[in-house]
Design a protein around this motif. Structure first.
Motif, PDB file in Angstrom:
ATOM      1  N   TRP A 517      71.011  17.431  12.349  1.00 50.54           N
ATOM      2  CA  TRP A 517      70.772  17.398  13.793  1.00 50.54           C
ATOM      3  C   TRP A 517      72.026  16.969  14.540  1.00 50.54           C
ATOM      4  CZ3 TRP A 517      67.251  20.006  16.038  1.00 50.54           C
ATOM      5  CH2 TRP A 517      66.015  20.227  15.441  1.00 50.54           C
ATOM      6  N   TYR A 551      64.775  25.909  14.177  1.00 47.95           N
ATOM      7  CA  TYR A 551      65.506  25.527  15.389  1.00 47.95           C
ATOM      8  C   TYR A 551      66.936  26.058  15.337  1.00 47.95           C
ATOM      9  CZ  TYR A 551      66.962  22.574  19.325  1.00 47.95           C
ATOM     10  OH  TYR A 551      67.427  22.127  20.539  1.00 47.95           O
ATOM     11  N   ARG A 555      68.828  28.775  17.775  1.00 48.45           N
ATOM     12  CA  ARG A 555      70.048  28.462  18.534  1.00 48.45           C
ATOM     13  C   ARG A 555      71.172  29.438  18.224  1.00 48.45           C
ATOM     14  NH1 ARG A 555      70.432  23.493  21.229  1.00 48.45           N
ATOM     15  NH2 ARG A 555      72.375  24.441  21.958  1.00 48.45           N
ATOM     16  N   ALA A 562      63.640  32.633  13.057  1.00 49.66           N
ATOM     17  CA  ALA A 562      62.963  31.499  13.680  1.00 49.66           C
ATOM     18  C   ALA A 562      61.462  31.733  13.751  1.00 49.66           C
ATOM     19  CB  ALA A 562      63.531  31.262  15.082  1.00 49.66           C
ATOM     20  N   GLY A 587      59.933  22.228  18.932  1.00 53.11           N
ATOM     21  CA  GLY A 587      61.371  22.441  18.923  1.00 53.11           C
ATOM     22  C   GLY A 587      61.758  23.896  18.766  1.00 53.11           C
ATOM     23  N   ILE A 588      61.089  24.598  17.849  1.00 52.15           N
ATOM     24  CA  ILE A 588      61.478  25.993  17.603  1.00 52.15           C
ATOM     25  C   ILE A 588      61.166  26.863  18.815  1.00 52.15           C
ATOM     26  CG2 ILE A 588      61.274  27.958  16.049  1.00 52.15           C
ATOM     27  CD1 ILE A 588      60.391  26.062  13.847  1.00 52.15           C
ATOM     28  N   ALA A 591      63.752  26.196  21.439  1.00 49.49           N
ATOM     29  CA  ALA A 591      65.040  26.820  21.121  1.00 49.49           C
ATOM     30  C   ALA A 591      64.993  28.331  21.342  1.00 49.49           C
ATOM     31  CB  ALA A 591      65.426  26.509  19.675  1.00 49.49           C
ATOM     32  N   ALA A 621      67.407  17.219  21.404  1.00 44.92           N
ATOM     33  CA  ALA A 621      66.993  18.581  21.055  1.00 44.92           C
ATOM     34  C   ALA A 621      66.026  19.154  22.078  1.00 44.92           C
ATOM     35  CB  ALA A 621      66.345  18.592  19.668  1.00 44.92           C
TER      36      ALA A 621
END
Length: 642
Positions: A517, A551, A555, A562, A587-588, A591, A621
């Protein structure tokens, strides 16, 4: 002008005495020192700011340059007209005005130089971090020292290149105030024929450790750091350096049937000298008296170095009925709980449950039950409602039976923080736990999350830095500090912290994730993805450890990869309905740019009470959601409830 610099103090030893005996020789040596400094400091890209009598202060833009310069200076001064020189180096902010230099870094460099022996080079931990991977620079750790006008103990290293004097720690003890009330309790060795009795010897160690933390004025190293030496043949003097203690308690336990033999010995860490030793042959029914007896002897042996008056109170609290079967079950529970995996936590719960069934007034066992259930609920391994409601009941029972059990307050603090979302009650409970046990790492970890939730990131970092000083070898404490660095967006510090843990265990998934991270947040998602993929591989499960992978792919614009991670996480959720995986999906989706789905899963986290909303808002994040009015409204709703 303010700047970051490596500060090198150099000082001749014996100059004043030599001036009285042979002024001409003293002046010749001082001139030789100045000539050598002028040539070598400039050669290594440094600048000498001040000459003062028999010494000098130089600065460098590179810590590596400062150390290599110091090595060359010491070697050169051994030739021809020899000069005995002490050198100390530290890096820090300095202010230079009119050829004068100021700053805390200058003071600390001076203190380190004053500690040095003739011909030696001592450096601070900050300098060490810069030079430790340089193949041409050798070093040796000397441990922590308490220095005048410096608030915290300073970790000092000696440069050990050929031709450089490396002083023994004992040589330096007279030059500064030494810690005289710090103790490590090493894991007692299981000498029983049955290796299954390992839990018993570990439990005896932990009970003694907990008892000694109650001795006023005595600082006891936390369990995790002490247990890092279990099964290892490490010199007591090296243990003293690594744990910053001056005395070590070690021993062994031999259990056979209803009889137990405990051997204990107190050792001076500086020289390995045995201060006291004793054997105890008792029935298991007397185990609590043995623990109390040992604790009182140790505290009395250390009394001369403590400020408190003699204690008559019993240090070890035992179950009222003294039920040895309950105690044995409790020790087994500790054994499993300390492994910190979901499966072992469940085994620990079974053992603690057995302990309270056998001994209904066993406060500490109830507290440990509460902590175990809290851990399962907070990690999503059990439905939070189920886990935390059980934890609430057990913690309440523990505190009803004995309000001095720190673990009960820690469990309550965790419930208030992570499930009830009552920040003030959480803070009060954790403060009470730390009053009862100032070395309780778990309380510091929860307190740091409280500070994140209440938007006090600097305090979150500060509290975990303190915890790591108390428990320097604790993987969980170091890991939590790394997380706080990420929250504070101090990514280089987080990576340094992760590397520190990975040196001990290269395959520790949590530390790899911390590094991944921090690396990604610095902008290198390609490298982060490789780390996340290694984490997924180490889970040894096709559906686990995919949040970071998804994630990073998102990105990098690998949207299909993803989305495949999302599908697998959803499959795991379907196969394990008691787990809560919405936080992974937040989070995914974020992103990928789908804030609708990200917000949906945050709403699910709030509904299922898997984490306080502030942890989403503050984690870098999830930066893209910080100004989302829906999330802010949700936070206000949660805070109003608290």
């Amino acid at each position: 002008m303010r700047q970051l610099a490596a500060i090198l103090f150099a000082d001749m030893t014996g100059y004043t005495a030599l001036m009285q005996e042979n002024e001409q020789l003293a002046r010749a040596k001082r001139k030789r020192l100045k000539d050598v400094l002028e040539v070598l400091v400039e050669k290594h890209n440094g600048k000498t700011i001040q000459y003062y009598g028999d010494g000098s202060l130089s600065i460098f833009s590179s810590a590596i340059d400062s150390v290599t310069c110091a090595v060359d200076i010491q070697r050169e001064l051994k030739r021809d007209l020899t000069v005995d020189l002490r050198i100390g180096i530290h890096t820090g902010d300095v202010i230079i005005e009119d050829e004068a230099i100021y700053g805390d870094g200058v003071n600390l460099a001076s203190r380190i130089e004053s500690l040095a022996a003739p011909g030696s080079i001592l450096i601070s931990e900050k300098v060490f971090d810069e030079i430790k991977n340089q193949a041409d620079i050798q070093w040796r750790e000397l441990g922590y020292f308490e220095m005048k006008n410096v608030k915290k103990p300073v970790r000092v290293y000696a440069i050990a290149n050929s031709g450089i004097v490396v002083p023994d720690r004992a040589e330096l003890q007279g030059k500064t105030r030494q810690p005289v009330n710090r103790l490590a309790v090493l894991p007692f060795v299981n000498m029983s024929a049955d290796p299954e009795n390992e839990y018993f010897s570990d439990g005896i160690t932990e009970e003694l450790l907990n008892a000694l933390t109650k001795v006023d004025g005595l600082q006891v190293t936390s369990r995790t750091s002490a247990f890092a030496f279990k099964g290892k043949n490490v010199d007591i003097r090296d243990i003293g350096i690594q744990l910053n203690v001056d005395k070590v308690l070690e021993g062994s336990v031999r259990k056979a049937g209803n009889r137990v033999r405990i051997t204990a010995q107190l050792i001076n860490a500086a020289d390995g000298y045995h201060l006291w030793s004793e054997n105890y042959d008792r029935n298991l029914t007397d185990i609590f008296e043995v623990q109390d007896e040992i604790s009182n002897i140790i505290s009395n042996k250390l009394r001369e170095n403590l400020s408190s008056s003699p204690q008559a109170a019993q240090l070890v609290k035992s179950p009222p009925a003294r039920n040895t079967e309950a105690y044995t079950a409790y020790l087994k529970g500790l054994h499993f709980a300390n492994k910190v995996t979901p499966n072992d936590t469940r085994k620990a719960i079974e053992c603690f449950q057995q302990a309270v069934e056998l001994e209904p007034n066993y406060a500490l066992a109830y507290a440990k039950l509460a902590m175990a259930y809290s851990g399962l609920g907070a990690s999503g391994q059990m439905l939070p409602r189920t886990a935390f409601e059980r934890a609430h009941g057990y913690a309440g029972k523990a505190l009803q039976l004995d309000s001095t059990v720190a673990e009960g307050h820690i469990a309550k603090g965790g419930i208030y923080l992570l499930y009830d979302w009552n920040w003030q009650l959480a803070y009060d409970a954790l403060q009470r736990a730390l009053q009862l046990n100032p070395g309780a790492t778990a309380a510091y970890e929860l307190l740091s999350l409280y500070y994140i939730q209440t938007e006090q990131k600097d305090k979150a970092v500060e509290v975990m830095e303190k915890a790591v000083k108390l428990d320097p070898l604790s993987a969980t404490a170091n890991q939590s500090l790394g997380k706080m660095y990420i929250f504070a967006e101090r990514y280089d510090d987080a990576i340094k912290q992760a590397n520190k843990i990975l040196e001990i265990d290269p395959q520790m998934r949590a530390s790899l994730e911390l590094k991944a991270w921090a690396t990604g947040m610095k902008g290198d998602w390609e490298s982060a993805l490789k780390l996340f993929e290694e984490i997924h591989r180490l889970t040894n499960h096709p559906l686990k450890g995919l949040m970071g992978v998804g994630y990073a792919h998102a990105r990098l614009g690998h949207n299909e990869n993803a989305l495949e991670c999302i599908r697998k996480i959803e499959q795991q959720q379907a196969e394990n309905p008691d787990a809560v995986l919405d936080a992974d999906l937040v989070g995914i989706w974020l992103a990928l740019g789908d804030t609708e789905k990200a917000f949906y899963h945050i709403s699910q986290c709030v509904e299922k009470r898997i984490a306080p909303i502030g942890l989403f808002l503050e984690y870098p994040a999830f930066k893209g959601l910080r100004n989302d009015p829906r999330l802010l409204a949700l936070r206000d709703k949660v805070n109003a409830h608290s």
